[in-house]
Design a protein around this motif. Structure first.
Motif, PDB file in Angstrom:
ATOM      1  N   HIS A 144      -2.224  -4.229   3.080  1.00  0.00           N
ATOM      2  CA  HIS A 144      -3.425  -3.400   2.964  1.00  0.00           C
ATOM      3  C   HIS A 144      -3.115  -1.972   2.529  1.00  0.00           C
ATOM      4  O   HIS A 144      -4.033  -1.192   2.268  1.00  0.00           O
ATOM      5  CB  HIS A 144      -4.187  -3.389   4.292  1.00  0.00           C
ATOM      6  CG  HIS A 144      -4.739  -4.726   4.662  1.00  0.00           C
ATOM      7  ND1 HIS A 144      -5.915  -5.220   4.149  1.00  0.00           N
ATOM      8  CD2 HIS A 144      -4.249  -5.705   5.477  1.00  0.00           C
ATOM      9  CE1 HIS A 144      -6.146  -6.426   4.637  1.00  0.00           C
ATOM     10  NE2 HIS A 144      -5.154  -6.745   5.437  1.00  0.00           N
ATOM     11  N   ARG A 145      -1.845  -1.609   2.461  1.00  0.00           N
ATOM     12  CA  ARG A 145      -1.469  -0.261   2.025  1.00  0.00           C
ATOM     13  C   ARG A 145      -0.871  -0.277   0.629  1.00  0.00           C
ATOM     14  O   ARG A 145      -0.364   0.735   0.162  1.00  0.00           O
ATOM     15  CB  ARG A 145      -0.464   0.347   3.004  1.00  0.00           C
ATOM     16  CG  ARG A 145      -1.030   0.590   4.387  1.00  0.00           C
ATOM     17  CD  ARG A 145      -0.070   1.393   5.227  1.00  0.00           C
ATOM     18  NE  ARG A 145       1.172   0.657   5.469  1.00  0.00           N
ATOM     19  CZ  ARG A 145       2.319   1.215   5.815  1.00  0.00           C
ATOM     20  NH1 ARG A 145       2.385   2.528   5.931  1.00  0.00           N
ATOM     21  NH2 ARG A 145       3.381   0.490   6.039  1.00  0.00           N
ATOM     22  N   SER A 146      -0.903  -1.432  -0.034  1.00  0.00           N
ATOM     23  CA  SER A 146      -0.241  -1.572  -1.334  1.00  0.00           C
ATOM     24  C   SER A 146      -1.258  -1.802  -2.439  1.00  0.00           C
ATOM     25  O   SER A 146      -2.331  -2.381  -2.211  1.00  0.00           O
ATOM     26  CB  SER A 146       0.752  -2.736  -1.306  1.00  0.00           C
ATOM     27  OG  SER A 146       1.708  -2.561  -0.288  1.00  0.00           O
ATOM     28  N   SER A 147      -0.908  -1.353  -3.626  1.00  0.00           N
ATOM     29  CA  SER A 147      -1.711  -1.654  -4.807  1.00  0.00           C
ATOM     30  C   SER A 147      -1.451  -3.100  -5.223  1.00  0.00           C
ATOM     31  O   SER A 147      -0.620  -3.804  -4.629  1.00  0.00           O
ATOM     32  CB  SER A 147      -1.314  -0.710  -5.944  1.00  0.00           C
ATOM     33  OG  SER A 147       0.050  -0.919  -6.295  1.00  0.00           O
ATOM     34  N   ARG A 148      -2.155  -3.541  -6.250  1.00  0.00           N
ATOM     35  CA  ARG A 148      -1.974  -4.913  -6.723  1.00  0.00           C
ATOM     36  C   ARG A 148      -0.532  -5.144  -7.162  1.00  0.00           C
ATOM     37  O   ARG A 148       0.076  -6.173  -6.855  1.00  0.00           O
ATOM     38  CB  ARG A 148      -2.935  -5.187  -7.883  1.00  0.00           C
ATOM     39  CG  ARG A 148      -2.905  -6.628  -8.389  1.00  0.00           C
ATOM     40  CD  ARG A 148      -4.016  -6.864  -9.384  1.00  0.00           C
ATOM     41  NE  ARG A 148      -4.033  -8.232  -9.853  1.00  0.00           N
ATOM     42  CZ  ARG A 148      -3.320  -8.691 -10.876  1.00  0.00           C
ATOM     43  NH1 ARG A 148      -2.544  -7.847 -11.559  1.00  0.00           N
ATOM     44  NH2 ARG A 148      -3.383  -9.958 -11.244  1.00  0.00           N
ATOM     45  N   GLY A 188       2.084  -3.482  -6.113  1.00  0.00           N
ATOM     46  CA  GLY A 188       2.922  -3.469  -4.923  1.00  0.00           C
ATOM     47  C   GLY A 188       2.871  -4.783  -4.176  1.00  0.00           C
ATOM     48  O   GLY A 188       3.886  -5.251  -3.648  1.00  0.00           O
ATOM     49  N   ARG A 189       1.697  -5.402  -4.128  1.00  0.00           N
ATOM     50  CA  ARG A 189       1.569  -6.690  -3.452  1.00  0.00           C
ATOM     51  C   ARG A 189       2.348  -7.774  -4.182  1.00  0.00           C
ATOM     52  O   ARG A 189       3.013  -8.599  -3.549  1.00  0.00           O
ATOM     53  CB  ARG A 189       0.096  -7.073  -3.353  1.00  0.00           C
ATOM     54  CG  ARG A 189      -0.716  -6.176  -2.433  1.00  0.00           C
ATOM     55  CD  ARG A 189      -2.186  -6.516  -2.469  1.00  0.00           C
ATOM     56  NE  ARG A 189      -2.958  -5.670  -1.556  1.00  0.00           N
ATOM     57  CZ  ARG A 189      -4.268  -5.745  -1.412  1.00  0.00           C
ATOM     58  NH1 ARG A 189      -4.968  -6.631  -2.116  1.00  0.00           N
ATOM     59  NH2 ARG A 189      -4.884  -4.945  -0.547  1.00  0.00           N
ATOM     60  N   ASN A 235      -2.720   2.565   8.730  1.00  0.00           N
ATOM     61  CA  ASN A 235      -3.020   3.306   7.505  1.00  0.00           C
ATOM     62  C   ASN A 235      -3.321   4.763   7.804  1.00  0.00           C
ATOM     63  O   ASN A 235      -2.873   5.680   7.112  1.00  0.00           O
ATOM     64  CB  ASN A 235      -4.217   2.668   6.783  1.00  0.00           C
ATOM     65  CG  ASN A 235      -3.879   1.303   6.210  1.00  0.00           C
ATOM     66  OD1 ASN A 235      -2.704   0.960   6.061  1.00  0.00           O
ATOM     67  ND2 ASN A 235      -4.894   0.518   5.902  1.00  0.00           N
ATOM     68  N   ARG A 255      -0.778   7.389   6.180  1.00  0.00           N
ATOM     69  CA  ARG A 255      -1.238   7.916   4.900  1.00  0.00           C
ATOM     70  C   ARG A 255      -0.981   9.413   4.739  1.00  0.00           C
ATOM     71  O   ARG A 255      -0.543   9.855   3.679  1.00  0.00           O
ATOM     72  CB  ARG A 255      -2.729   7.599   4.693  1.00  0.00           C
ATOM     73  CG  ARG A 255      -3.230   7.994   3.294  1.00  0.00           C
ATOM     74  CD  ARG A 255      -4.691   7.638   3.096  1.00  0.00           C
ATOM     75  NE  ARG A 255      -4.876   6.208   3.114  1.00  0.00           N
ATOM     76  CZ  ARG A 255      -5.587   5.560   4.036  1.00  0.00           C
ATOM     77  NH1 ARG A 255      -6.140   6.233   5.028  1.00  0.00           N
ATOM     78  NH2 ARG A 255      -5.733   4.261   3.979  1.00  0.00           N
TER      79      ARG A 255
END
Length: 269
Positions: free
Chosen positions: A163-167, A169-170, A233, A237
């Motif tokens: 849930h803390r990553s971009s596409r 990053g995932r 998060n 963050r």
């Protein structure tokens, strides 16, 4: 008389629960089928196990540097390393206030460890035997502890950063996790201490643990995992922003505001 369909559609929460239930039940069924085939010495599976193991053992004989490299990778990705990683993650989550998420993480490794030995002792499958082994391991073979522990650990760690990553990053996280799990499983076969079906059984057993533990937590504490993920998060963050952007004083964490923005199904408004 006009009849209408009054059955409610599945809510996001129910779909979430069904996914975890399907994972646990599906992996349990597949593991039961695999174990049955192993116990009955199903010929195609026995030939696959023996052929693959013999081939990799023949390649490893006399290649000390190669064997040492495989052994090192296997040791690094061993059960102790994987459980230590999850233990450290659970402690960190507890310290920042994500208590349910911390318990979920700890439960994955503890229940996984317990189930591993229940299954090993239940089937008591002998490991591969060679007159000139390149490595040694004790205990029953099915399922592979290395395969099971690495699959649980990598899945949990990916879940914590999801849930803390971009596409991108995932995709990277999933790729690294999959490569790690596959490599560790392969080393156990290459070292001649597990059959291929042992490794597959370890992965299936990991799926049972991941799905069942998550389902149990969601039923016991609806939405608590989602709230803890948002808490992680919120806590992390500002630190990331201080590195990537200009220093800005982070807003204080406000649990009351968080609870006010929670939906009944645990989703964020």
């Amino acid at each position: 008389m006009h009849l209408t369909n009054s059955s409610p559609s599945l809510t996001p929460r129910n779909r979430h629960l069904l996914r975890h239930a399907a994972l646990a039940v599906g992996c349990a069924v597949l593991f039961a089928v695999l174990a049955t085939l192993v116990q009955t010495a199903w010929s195609p599976l026995a030939h696959l196990d023996q052929g693959w193991t013999d081939s990799l053992h023949s390649d490893a004989r006399g290649r000390r540097v190669w064997v040492a490299s495989i052994q090192m990778v296997s040791d690094i990705g061993g059960t102790i390393t994987m459980r230590t990683l999850l233990g450290a993650a659970a402690v960190w989550l507890w310290l920042i206030g994500a208590r349910v998420l911390a318990c979920w993480t700890a439960a994955q490794t503890l229940i996984g460890w317990g189930l591993l030995w229940v299954l090993k002792l239940s089937f008591d499958r002998p490991r591969p035997h060679f007159t000139d082994p390149v490595s040694h391991a004790g205990g029953p073979a099915l399922p592979s502890g290395h395969a099971m522990a690495s699959a649980i650990t990598c899945a949990v760690l990916v879940g914590l950063v999801w849930h803390r990553s971009s596409r991108g990053g995932r995709i990277a996280a999933c790729s690294v996790a999959a490569l790690t799990v596959l490599t560790i499983g392969w080393t156990r076969i290459a070292l001649g201490v597990h059959w291929p079906s042992d490794v597959l059984g370890g992965w299936l057993a990991a799926g049972v643990v991941l799905g069942a533990v998550t389902l149990a937590v969601e039923l016991r504490r609806p939405g608590a995992l989602a709230r803890d993920i948002r808490r992680v998060n919120w806590r992390t963050r500002p630190r990331v922003q201080r590195v990537l952007v200009s220093p800005v004083a982070p807003a204080p964490y406000d649990p009351a505001f968080e609870e006010a923005t929670d939906r009944p199904d645990g989703a964020v408004r």
